[in-house]
Each structure stands twice: as structure tokens, then as C-alpha cells.
Design an enzyme around this catalytic site. Sequence first.
Site, mmCIF file in Angstrom:
data_model
loop_
_atom_site.group_PDB
_atom_site.id
_atom_site.type_symbol
_atom_site.label_atom_id
_atom_site.label_comp_id
_atom_site.label_asym_id
_atom_site.label_seq_id
_atom_site.Cartn_x
_atom_site.Cartn_y
_atom_site.Cartn_z
ATOM 1 N N HIS A 119 0.853 -1.181 0.000
ATOM 2 C CA HIS A 119 0.000 0.000 0.000
ATOM 3 C C HIS A 119 0.889 1.230 0.000
ATOM 4 O O HIS A 119 1.932 1.236 0.634
ATOM 5 C CB HIS A 119 -0.908 0.009 1.241
ATOM 6 C CG HIS A 119 -2.088 0.896 1.088
ATOM 7 N ND1 HIS A 119 -2.014 2.239 1.312
ATOM 8 C CD2 HIS A 119 -3.353 0.634 0.691
ATOM 9 C CE1 HIS A 119 -3.193 2.765 1.071
ATOM 10 N NE2 HIS A 119 -4.029 1.816 0.696
ATOM 11 N N ASP B 14 -7.905 -5.362 0.057
ATOM 12 C CA ASP B 14 -8.396 -6.233 -1.010
ATOM 13 C C ASP B 14 -8.025 -7.698 -0.833
ATOM 14 O O ASP B 14 -8.506 -8.547 -1.587
ATOM 15 C CB ASP B 14 -7.861 -5.742 -2.363
ATOM 16 C CG ASP B 14 -8.505 -4.437 -2.772
ATOM 17 O OD1 ASP B 14 -9.715 -4.299 -2.558
ATOM 18 O OD2 ASP B 14 -7.799 -3.560 -3.288
HETATM 19 N N1 ACO Z 1 4.020 -7.505 -4.736
HETATM 20 C C1 ACO Z 1 5.340 -7.477 -4.972
HETATM 21 N N2 ACO Z 1 6.106 -6.396 -4.889
HETATM 22 C C2 ACO Z 1 5.516 -5.261 -4.535
HETATM 23 C C3 ACO Z 1 4.132 -5.183 -4.243
HETATM 24 C C4 ACO Z 1 3.380 -6.379 -4.358
HETATM 25 N N3 ACO Z 1 2.080 -6.388 -4.111
HETATM 26 N N4 ACO Z 1 3.805 -3.922 -3.901
HETATM 27 C C5 ACO Z 1 4.937 -3.221 -3.979
HETATM 28 N N5 ACO Z 1 5.969 -4.025 -4.348
HETATM 29 C C6 ACO Z 1 7.378 -3.643 -4.509
HETATM 30 C C7 ACO Z 1 7.602 -2.926 -5.839
HETATM 31 O O1 ACO Z 1 7.949 -3.810 -6.872
HETATM 32 C C8 ACO Z 1 8.709 -1.980 -5.471
HETATM 33 O O2 ACO Z 1 9.913 -2.719 -5.479
HETATM 34 P P1 ACO Z 1 11.313 -2.022 -5.932
HETATM 35 O O3 ACO Z 1 11.617 -1.018 -4.862
HETATM 36 O O4 ACO Z 1 12.242 -3.184 -5.977
HETATM 37 O O5 ACO Z 1 11.042 -1.413 -7.257
HETATM 38 C C9 ACO Z 1 8.413 -1.592 -4.017
HETATM 39 O O6 ACO Z 1 7.675 -2.701 -3.489
HETATM 40 C C10 ACO Z 1 7.593 -0.337 -3.868
HETATM 41 O O7 ACO Z 1 6.452 -0.475 -4.689
HETATM 42 P P2 ACO Z 1 5.763 0.726 -5.430
HETATM 43 O O8 ACO Z 1 4.931 0.205 -6.539
HETATM 44 O O9 ACO Z 1 6.790 1.762 -5.764
HETATM 45 O O10 ACO Z 1 4.866 1.260 -4.246
HETATM 46 P P3 ACO Z 1 3.612 2.168 -4.412
HETATM 47 O O11 ACO Z 1 3.390 2.817 -3.126
HETATM 48 O O12 ACO Z 1 3.773 3.037 -5.610
HETATM 49 O O13 ACO Z 1 2.452 1.123 -4.777
HETATM 50 C C11 ACO Z 1 0.635 -0.342 -4.646
HETATM 51 C C12 ACO Z 1 1.435 0.752 -3.924
HETATM 52 C C13 ACO Z 1 0.250 0.131 -6.058
HETATM 53 C C14 ACO Z 1 -0.641 -0.607 -3.882
HETATM 54 C C15 ACO Z 1 1.507 -1.620 -4.724
HETATM 55 O O14 ACO Z 1 1.850 -2.069 -3.428
HETATM 56 C C16 ACO Z 1 0.813 -2.740 -5.496
HETATM 57 O O15 ACO Z 1 0.902 -2.770 -6.742
HETATM 58 N N6 ACO Z 1 0.126 -3.702 -4.799
HETATM 59 C C17 ACO Z 1 -0.598 -4.752 -5.472
HETATM 60 C C18 ACO Z 1 -1.925 -4.241 -5.991
HETATM 61 C C19 ACO Z 1 -2.900 -3.985 -4.861
HETATM 62 O O16 ACO Z 1 -3.113 -4.831 -4.004
HETATM 63 N N7 ACO Z 1 -3.539 -2.817 -4.920
HETATM 64 C C20 ACO Z 1 -4.565 -2.429 -3.939
HETATM 65 C C21 ACO Z 1 -4.054 -1.369 -3.031
HETATM 66 S S1 ACO Z 1 -5.269 -0.943 -1.836
HETATM 67 C C22 ACO Z 1 -6.386 -0.029 -2.695
HETATM 68 O O17 ACO Z 1 -6.075 0.705 -3.576
HETATM 69 C C23 ACO Z 1 -7.735 -0.161 -2.359
#
Ligand code: ACO
Length: 432
Positions: A310, A367
Site C-alpha cells: 500500500h 483487497d
Molecule cells: N508484490 C510485490 N512487490 C511489490 C508489491 C506487491 N504487491 N507492492 C509493492 N511491491 C514492490 C515494488 O515492486 C517496489 O519494489 P522495488 O523497490 O524493488 O522497485 C516496491 O515494493 C515499492 O512499490 P511501489 O509500486 O513503488 O509502491 P507504491 O506505493 O507506488 O504502490 C501499490 C502501492 C500500487 C498498492 C503496490 O503495493 C501494489 O501494486 N500492490 C498490489 C496491488 C494492490 O493490491 N492494490 C490495492 C491497493 S489498496 C487499494 O487501492 C484499495
Amino acid sequence: MAGSDQKLTAKLVLPDSKEVTLPVTVGTEDEHAIDIRNLRQETGYITLDNGYMNTGSTASAITYLDGEQGILRYRGYPIEELAEKSNFVETSYLLIKGELPTVSERENFGRMLTRHSLIHEDMHQFFAGYPPSSHPMAVLSAMVASLSAYYPDCLDRNSPMDLHITRLLSKVRTIAAFSYKKSIGQPLIYPKNSLNYCANFLHMMFAVPSEDYEVAPVLEKALNQLLILHADHEQNCSTSTVRMVGSSGANVYASIAAGILALWGPLHGGANQAVIEMLEELRASGGDFKKFLDDVKNKRDNRRLMGFGHRVYKNYDPRAKILKKMCDEVLAHLGVKDPLLDLAKGMEEIALRDDYFVSKKLYPNVDFYSGIIYRAMGIPTNMFTVMFALGRLPGWIAHWKEMVDDKDTKIGRPRQIYTGHRVRKYVPIDQR
Ligand code: ACO
């Protein structure tokens, strides 16, 4: 801007050694922000912040969340208490009006929602025009935008907004249920005034004209709780979209339709559907957690563990904590044994011990478990994001209203740093 404390300041030293003093704004929970509203005017500089990771777009009195501590409160009330003691209609009132309703206010609000639940009969023809394979989010967003055609006085921001707000809360529920009925080829079930908000929705979803349908109290309670947990989450992608679209002067139906579309994406509200699809895929391939997580960690095909991570929570999402418990209770009550629940729990346990997830502070989000509850309730996977939209609706409305009422609101219009060509001379086509 509400809540600002202009006594504190921050100093910024620019590359030419010029120093700028910037006011600091402090929120009621002691969050600090550097107010850069005059920065460009005074210095020519802008700030660059992809994905708005550090940018506050507004001051807001609706929801407080602390991602490090795992705290979420609507209008000061902890989410845990609201999920346990309130219902969705009352929580919607709280978010939109700012206070919990009195008995008569709550009755009146409920009565208004009951009264405005029908959609114009002509709109039924729209449903007929969609192919059966349509994603219900496509139908929902189009229908909500279309409501503005039926209530054209919404184009005037001085028209009574309470009525539009009531219509939205009530009719989105009807549209959501109708879009499901249409997708499975069953007759549309009209709202029933004797039922309250959540029971009415379940009735429209699951009743058929040929037999009686009794709404099970366990389903009604679960739906109330699910919708409360989704009701607001401050400046997330869809809510910021609602504010952004609304800031141009667009009407409330158009602004909410835009929020619905932003929610649809798998990185946002679409994740609840993506979680179930991921778990189904894992089950079909024999439940090999290790291989699955290796793929995620190696970013194979940009794979992510859906329902994890998140932008704001760097601790267990408090909503996921409640949902995990609810998942066990609701499934037990319904006598449902879902293998996906065991897979989800197994996956969570392994991920929370894995250095990749630990070091990046990736925990289950709202989720991760919600889809398993919806499944047990009989709601199909492609309706999950619609359920999220129904829950988030009062939050979007509350933010839209706060934005409209705030005399400091300006049209949302970020700046950019241009990285393209410098000026070039046009070359006629025969010389290229
Ligand atoms: N699985 C694996 N790796 C992940 C995940 C995940 N679910 N979430 C983040 N990471 C990793 C990224 O690859 C990144 O790695 P890096 O530093 O090696 O590049 C690091 O963690 C940071 O991730 P970002 O995408 O930069 O974090 P951000 O805050 O932008 O994204 C997000 C948040 C979009 C929710 C992300 O965690 C994600 O894609 N999760 C999966 C989708 C999801 O469950 N979305 C629902 C969120 S809750 C809602 O909106 C209601």
C-alpha cells in the site's frame, strides 16, 4: 486552507544560494506540510513528485490515517468501532455531514435513500444495449455519468446538492444490482421500500420474481461492515480523481463517474478481483507458493502479489485485520469451506516471513480478504470492484462536497518538467 498554522516556517536554499522561507501547515494530528503555494511565483521553481508520494493536494477534515501505526478514522471515529457498532447508512451520513446523526436525522436520511432508489425507466434500455460479457464497472460508470442527463439541474452548482447526493447513494446501489442481473440474463428486481439499504441491495441482487427471497441477517451485517470498511480512505487515486474532475466545475455525477473509472484499475480497487484470479491460478497450478512468490520477487512478467502493499500503510492495514477475522466468521456462519481462504492465509504467512516483503513493508491490504467474503456471499468476481465503488461512494461524495465548499479550491492543474525537443523548424512532407 483549513487547519493551517502559519507560525512555523521552513527554509529552502536554491542553487543560486537564494533562500526562500516557506510557511508550514500543521494538521490536528500534528502532521506537518511545507506550503509551497507561492514557490513558483517567488522563485520560478516548481516541485517534482511523481505519483504525488509527498504531495498534499488539500487540507481535509474527513478521514485521518496513519500508515505507520495502522490507524484509520472517519471524522475522528476509529474504523474498528464503526465497523462493529455503526451501519453503512449512518457511516455515510457521518462522512458526508461531519457528525453522527441523531435518531430523527438517521430516520430521515434512511427514508430519503429509500424514496430515491428507482432509476428512470428509460435507463433500463441502456442495460439492454450492453453485451452480456460487459464488465459491470463499464456499465456502472456510464450509468452514473448518464444520471446527470436525467437531473440537469446538477449542472448548476447552486441547485440543492443534498438531493443529488441522496440520489447518487440510492441509485448507484440499484444500478449495481441491475448490471449484475443483466449480465446473468435475469429480470431486473426493483427496490423494495420495506428493506433497509444493504438488505435492499441483496434483494435486488439475489431475488427472482418467481419465488420469495429472505435476506439472511448474516449477509446483511457482513455487507454493512464491508461497505463501512471501504467508505473512505482520504486522498487515494479515485478520490483525488473525483476532486480533480470536480475542481473544473464538472457536476457531481460526472465527478463520481470519473472516480469509479479510476477505481477500476488493478493497482487500486480492481485488486480485489485480481486477488481471487491470482488465487484461482495458484490453485489450478497445484498451489506452489514458493514458485509463485519467486516469480513475484523476480518481477517476472511484472508480477505482484495482489492484495499486498500500500502506498500509505507500511504496517498491517487495519481494514485487512478486521476483514481477515470477518472472513473466518462469515464463512463459518454460512457453512462455506473455500480452499482459496486456506491458500490466502498460507500465502500471507509465507510472505510475512519473507525478507522481500518484510524489507519493503508489504502487508495485506483491504483487497486481500474482501473477495473471499464476497465469494462466500454469492457475489461474482467481476462484481467485486462494483462493491468497492458502492462502499467508497459516501467518501467520494464527502470529498466532492468539501472541495466545492472550500473557498480555497482551485482547478487541479499540476505543472511538469518538459523533456522533449527544443524548438524545431517544420519540414514539409516531401522533404522528410
Ligand atoms: N508484490 C510485490 N512487490 C511489490 C508489491 C506487491 N504487491 N507492492 C509493492 N511491491 C514492490 C515494488 O515492486 C517496489 O519494489 P522495488 O523497490 O524493488 O522497485 C516496491 O515494493 C515499492 O512499490 P511501489 O509500486 O513503488 O509502491 P507504491 O506505493 O507506488 O504502490 C501499490 C502501492 C500500487 C498498492 C503496490 O503495493 C501494489 O501494486 N500492490 C498490489 C496491488 C494492490 O493490491 N492494490 C490495492 C491497493 S489498496 C487499494 O487501492 C484499495
